[in-house]
Design a protein around this motif. Structure first.
Motif, PDB file in Angstrom:
ATOM      1  N   LEU A 109      -6.081  14.953   7.131  1.00 35.89           N
ATOM      2  CA  LEU A 109      -6.333  13.642   6.526  1.00 35.89           C
ATOM      3  C   LEU A 109      -6.861  13.813   5.104  1.00 35.89           C
ATOM      4  CD1 LEU A 109      -7.821  11.580   9.458  1.00 35.89           C
ATOM      5  CD2 LEU A 109      -5.747  11.106   8.195  1.00 35.89           C
ATOM      6  N   LEU A 128      -8.432   4.701  -3.625  1.00 37.53           N
ATOM      7  CA  LEU A 128      -8.315   4.721  -2.163  1.00 37.53           C
ATOM      8  C   LEU A 128      -8.068   6.139  -1.659  1.00 37.53           C
ATOM      9  CD1 LEU A 128      -6.328   1.464  -1.590  1.00 37.53           C
ATOM     10  CD2 LEU A 128      -8.579   1.976  -0.735  1.00 37.53           C
ATOM     11  N   ILE A 135     -14.187  10.758   2.606  1.00 39.41           N
ATOM     12  CA  ILE A 135     -14.731  10.446   3.927  1.00 39.41           C
ATOM     13  C   ILE A 135     -14.392  11.547   4.910  1.00 39.41           C
ATOM     14  CG2 ILE A 135     -14.423   8.856   5.862  1.00 39.41           C
ATOM     15  CD1 ILE A 135     -14.659   6.617   3.894  1.00 39.41           C
TER      16      ILE A 135
ATOM     17  N   ASP B 148       2.948  -6.877  -3.684  1.00 44.97           N
ATOM     18  CA  ASP B 148       2.499  -6.031  -4.793  1.00 44.97           C
ATOM     19  C   ASP B 148       1.545  -4.935  -4.334  1.00 44.97           C
ATOM     20  OD1 ASP B 148       3.939  -7.730  -6.209  1.00 44.97           O
ATOM     21  OD2 ASP B 148       2.335  -8.545  -7.445  1.00 44.97           O
ATOM     22  N   PHE B 149       0.712  -5.260  -3.367  1.00 49.54           N
ATOM     23  CA  PHE B 149      -0.329  -4.307  -2.995  1.00 49.54           C
ATOM     24  C   PHE B 149      -0.077  -3.703  -1.620  1.00 49.54           C
ATOM     25  CE2 PHE B 149      -2.209  -6.990  -6.201  1.00 49.54           C
ATOM     26  CZ  PHE B 149      -2.750  -6.048  -7.048  1.00 49.54           C
ATOM     27  N   LEU B 150       1.218  -3.580  -1.266  1.00 50.04           N
ATOM     28  CA  LEU B 150       1.529  -3.041   0.056  1.00 50.04           C
ATOM     29  C   LEU B 150       1.035  -1.602   0.203  1.00 50.04           C
ATOM     30  CD1 LEU B 150       2.844  -3.355   2.758  1.00 50.04           C
ATOM     31  CD2 LEU B 150       4.986  -2.608   1.791  1.00 50.04           C
ATOM     32  N   TYR B 151       1.245  -0.792  -0.847  1.00 47.79           N
ATOM     33  CA  TYR B 151       0.887   0.625  -0.753  1.00 47.79           C
ATOM     34  C   TYR B 151      -0.625   0.813  -0.582  1.00 47.79           C
ATOM     35  CZ  TYR B 151       0.952   5.607  -1.955  1.00 47.79           C
ATOM     36  OH  TYR B 151       0.800   6.956  -1.957  1.00 47.79           O
ATOM     37  N   PRO B 152      -1.450   0.198  -1.463  1.00 54.54           N
ATOM     38  CA  PRO B 152      -2.898   0.310  -1.215  1.00 54.54           C
ATOM     39  C   PRO B 152      -3.285  -0.208   0.161  1.00 54.54           C
ATOM     40  CG  PRO B 152      -2.516  -0.591  -3.384  1.00 54.54           C
ATOM     41  CD  PRO B 152      -1.187  -0.494  -2.724  1.00 54.54           C
ATOM     42  N   ILE B 155      -2.544   2.417   2.650  1.00 54.70           N
ATOM     43  CA  ILE B 155      -3.465   3.548   2.533  1.00 54.70           C
ATOM     44  C   ILE B 155      -4.782   3.227   3.232  1.00 54.70           C
ATOM     45  CG2 ILE B 155      -4.784   4.944   0.923  1.00 54.70           C
ATOM     46  CD1 ILE B 155      -2.605   4.519  -1.087  1.00 54.70           C
ATOM     47  N   THR B 156      -5.163   1.937   3.178  1.00 52.60           N
ATOM     48  CA  THR B 156      -6.411   1.558   3.826  1.00 52.60           C
ATOM     49  C   THR B 156      -6.391   1.924   5.304  1.00 52.60           C
ATOM     50  OG1 THR B 156      -6.282  -0.319   2.370  1.00 52.60           O
ATOM     51  CG2 THR B 156      -8.073  -0.298   3.910  1.00 52.60           C
ATOM     52  N   VAL B 158      -4.934   4.536   6.619  1.00 53.35           N
ATOM     53  CA  VAL B 158      -5.263   5.968   6.704  1.00 53.35           C
ATOM     54  C   VAL B 158      -6.769   6.158   6.520  1.00 53.35           C
ATOM     55  CG1 VAL B 158      -4.833   8.231   5.727  1.00 53.35           C
ATOM     56  CG2 VAL B 158      -3.004   6.569   5.777  1.00 53.35           C
ATOM     57  N   LEU B 159      -7.312   5.391   5.574  1.00 53.69           N
ATOM     58  CA  LEU B 159      -8.749   5.481   5.299  1.00 53.69           C
ATOM     59  C   LEU B 159      -9.559   5.146   6.542  1.00 53.69           C
ATOM     60  CD1 LEU B 159     -10.985   5.785   3.223  1.00 53.69           C
ATOM     61  CD2 LEU B 159     -10.669   3.425   2.594  1.00 53.69           C
ATOM     62  N   ILE B 161      -8.563   5.380   9.669  1.00 52.21           N
ATOM     63  CA  ILE B 161      -8.451   6.471  10.654  1.00 52.21           C
ATOM     64  C   ILE B 161      -9.435   7.577  10.311  1.00 52.21           C
ATOM     65  CG2 ILE B 161      -6.993   8.295  11.570  1.00 52.21           C
ATOM     66  CD1 ILE B 161      -4.632   6.583  11.148  1.00 52.21           C
ATOM     67  N   ALA B 162      -9.454   7.966   9.013  1.00 54.06           N
ATOM     68  CA  ALA B 162     -10.345   9.054   8.598  1.00 54.06           C
ATOM     69  C   ALA B 162     -11.789   8.689   8.904  1.00 54.06           C
ATOM     70  CB  ALA B 162     -10.156   9.347   7.117  1.00 54.06           C
ATOM     71  N   ALA B 163     -12.161   7.446   8.589  1.00 56.31           N
ATOM     72  CA  ALA B 163     -13.549   7.035   8.807  1.00 56.31           C
ATOM     73  C   ALA B 163     -13.884   7.042  10.292  1.00 56.31           C
ATOM     74  CB  ALA B 163     -13.774   5.653   8.220  1.00 56.31           C
TER      75      ALA B 163
END
Lengths: 477, 177
Positions: A109, A128, A135, B148-152, B155-156, B158-159, B161-163
């Protein structure tokens, strides 16, 4: 070329981490090494894909995901780095009572976070990605159970990392306020047109650079590095010393390189970075002289190396920076592999005295470690020498003579503490307490691959240099 | 005034609602400062946040109103209350420290007041009606998030999952010991 292929490397890595998390539940404890092999498989697939898409310039999401050669090159070397780290930690994880699945999944990750940062020019996406990377890193630092230092490293990294992220967001808000865009190219355009909002934008840019200086560990922002590197599990330390640093430099190159050429007067920024570079080289090397813990020595050495690479950025020679980062990846991972090898159940040997006589008792590991240390110190014919040579030569060409003098003096100082480890390994009588259980084939393969990398880059750098020039050539300015 | 036009309400109605919400906000904040018990202060702050959410609702920004309640009154207040529960706040500060904090907070308050006045005098002349452009509508925001903000946005995930994985890894430690 607008194509869904652009998403492939990122998806492969995220998919791999999810598969590993799922398999973790079903595999028996003695079969946990398979998780490592699975991640190696996915990493290889990712590497092959990156290699195949070289020069194709895949992009997606209106260009906010862009696989130019520059990004692909870093994808490849970071994939190799992660692969080496996974191989070297196969045995280490069970010795340290950690869980394989969690370790590999978090590492992958973190790698995906780095991919996100490298392959975008939109600061929103970069932020991001930085969060994904950070994290996972906080959790990785605290992975060693029942170890106070590891928990301390995790908390320290978390607090200072959050500060760095806050700086980035704060700076982004200012840049967005000034130019109404978060895209790097738009920001550079904005800097080229003089507006009354120039001061606001400079302030924002400064904040952004500070946040990356935290991640790379330049000198006024380096305080967390030794403690975090010392407390984290050794393979994770290897990852920290290579991954976030490389990514930080990628983003710095993407911001600063066009900026140097812009019409905007960049003297102030240049001077500040000049001073930061000099301080980083001087302090990193001087403080390392007094350390007795090998991991702390390498932590300070990694700070010093960041200073050398910054010289390359100031000299506007991106190819030499990229080459330095590549060599640094191999020699640093190699050195940390040797330290990883010095482990037995529940105990790591990291003090200098522990290494007395290690060169004779464990000839392969000792010899390889010595080679990596020589390379870090910058002896020819190893990769470390050429890397320093290219960076300093580029700086001389740009007329940064005094900075180069400081750099060379600093690296002369560094020879002392690198050789001190070698002296302990070969010239001190063994105290006989080093009983390590770590001579497994995976670890020796990693040592061998890193040795190969250091020698190849030191003696025949031609092939890689062609790749690097191609990669740097794909930058938009 | 957008809300009145949209739902065909009398103009006075909106003004009336605004004043009630404003009084709730200011009153709750005053009560928060004046109560001695920090747990009560936290609860008063929740009330103030709810009032602010109501004002956002009046401005025809339902999404921001919802976010205000979920994030501030929900998540952040839970954090506050956790901290209050974990540290012993009953003891209070020692008298000499109290003098210092009083002085420092008075000074910082004055600085903030000055800053607010300078900022406000510049801005008041340029004030326009807000809320006509559908700033805070869930539909508009959703459309942006998925175009417009599909990619960010992806990514959230993935963020998160990591958290999640990271939090579980760090928290699980204690069970094994």
């Amino acid at each position: 070329m607008n194509s869904l292929y652009a998403l492939a490397p990122l998806s492969i890595i995220v998919l791999a981490s999810i598969i590993i998390l799922l398999l973790e539940v079903f595999l028996k404890k003695e079969n946990k090494n398979y998780l490592g092999y699975i991640s190696v498989f996915f990493l290889t697939a990712c590497f092959i894909f990156c290699f195949m898409s070289w020069g194709k310039d895949y992009s997606y999401f209106n260009g906010s995901l862009l696989l130019d050669n520059f990004a692909l090159f870093f994808f490849m070397i970071l994939t190799i780095g992660t692969l080496l780290i996974i191989l070297m930690s196969l045995n280490y994880i069970s010795l340290m009572d950690a869980n394989h699945g969690e370790f590999f999944a978090l590492l992958l990750l973190a790698l995906s976070g780095m991919f996100i940062m490298i392959s975008s020019t939109d600061f929103l996406v970069i932020f991001l990605g930085l969060e994904v990377l950070s994290i996972s890193s906080y959790a990785l630092a605290g992975l060693k159970k029942k170890d106070e230092q590891s928990s301390e490293a995790s908390v320290k990294y978390f607090l200072l990392g959050s500060f760095a992220s806050a700086f980035l967001v704060f700076g982004l808000a200012f840049l967005f306020g000034a130019f109404k865009t978060t895209d790097i190219l738009g920001i550079i355009d904005g800097f080229n047109k003089p507006t009354e909002l120039g001061l606001l934008a400079i302030f924002g840019l400064g904040m952004v650079i500070i946040s990356f200086a935290f991640k790379i560990a330049f000198v006024p922002f380096h305080m967390w590095t030794p403690d975090v590197y010392q407390g984290s599990p050794t393979p994770v330390t290897a990852f920290f010393s290579v991954g976030p640093k490389a990514v930080g430099f990628v983003v710095l190159i993407r911001i600063l390189y066009p900026y140097w050429h812009s019409l905007f007067d960049s003297n102030v920024l240049f001077t500040i970075l000049w001073i930061v570079s000099a301080l980083t080289m001087i302090f990193g090397n001087l403080i390392a002289l007094r350390q007795t813990n090998v991991k702390r020595i390498l932590a300070y050495s990694s700070i010093a190396h960041a200073g050398y690479i910054l010289v390359g950025i100031l000299a506007m020679d991106n190819a030499s920076c990229v080459f330095y980062l590549t060599v640094y990846l191999f020699m640093n991972i190699g050195a940390f592999t040797a330290i990883t090898a010095m482990t037995k159940k529940g105990k790591e040997y990291v003090e200098l005295e522990d290494y007395a006589g290690a060169g004779f008792n464990h000839p392969w590991i000792g010899a390889a470690f010595a080679v990596f240390l020589f390379s870090l110190a910058g002896f020819p014919p190893l990769g470390g020498f050429l890397a320093k040579f290219y960076v300093f030569a580029a700086a001389v060409k740009e007329g940064l003579i005094s900075l180069v003098v400081i750099g060379i003096l600093a690296s002369l100082v560094s020879v002392y503490y690198y050789l001190r480890i070698v002296v302990f390994m070969y010239m001190h009588r063994s105290a006989g307490k080093l009983d390590i259980q770590q001579e497994n084939p995976a670890l020796l393969i990693v040592l061998f691959l890193c040795l190969y990398g250091v020698l190849q880059l030191g003696i025949f750098p031609g092939n890689i240099l062609v790749f690097i020039r191609d990669a740097v050539g794909s930058l938009p300015f | 005034m957008a809300l009145c036009q949209k739902y065909n309400l009398p103009y006075k109605m909106q003004e009336f609602l605004f004043f009630i919400l404003a009084i709730i906000c200011v009153g709750a904040v005053l009560a928060m400062i004046l109560t001695k018990n920090p747990a009560y202060s936290a609860l008063w702050l929740v009330l103030a946040f709810l009032g602010i959410a109501g004002i956002f609702g009046l401005l025809d920004a339902p999404f921001i109103a919802a976010i205000q309640i979920i994030i501030y009154a929900g998540a952040i207040m839970v954090l506050f209350i956790f901290v209050i529960m974990m540290i012993d706040v009953r003891k209070g500060l020692s008298p000499e420290k109290k003098k210092w904090t009083l002085f420092l907070s008075g000074f910082l308050g004055l600085v903030l007041l000055f800053e607010l006045i300078t900022a406000a005098t510049g801005v008041f002349s340029q004030l326009k009606t807000v809320g006509t452009e559908n700033i805070g509508s869930p539909a508009g925001l959703g459309r942006l998030l998925f175009t417009d903000f599909l990619y960010p946005f992806e990514i959230t995930s993935v963020l998160i999952i990591a958290a999640l994985v990271g939090a579980i890894v760090l928290a699980k430690k204690k069970e094994n010991e």
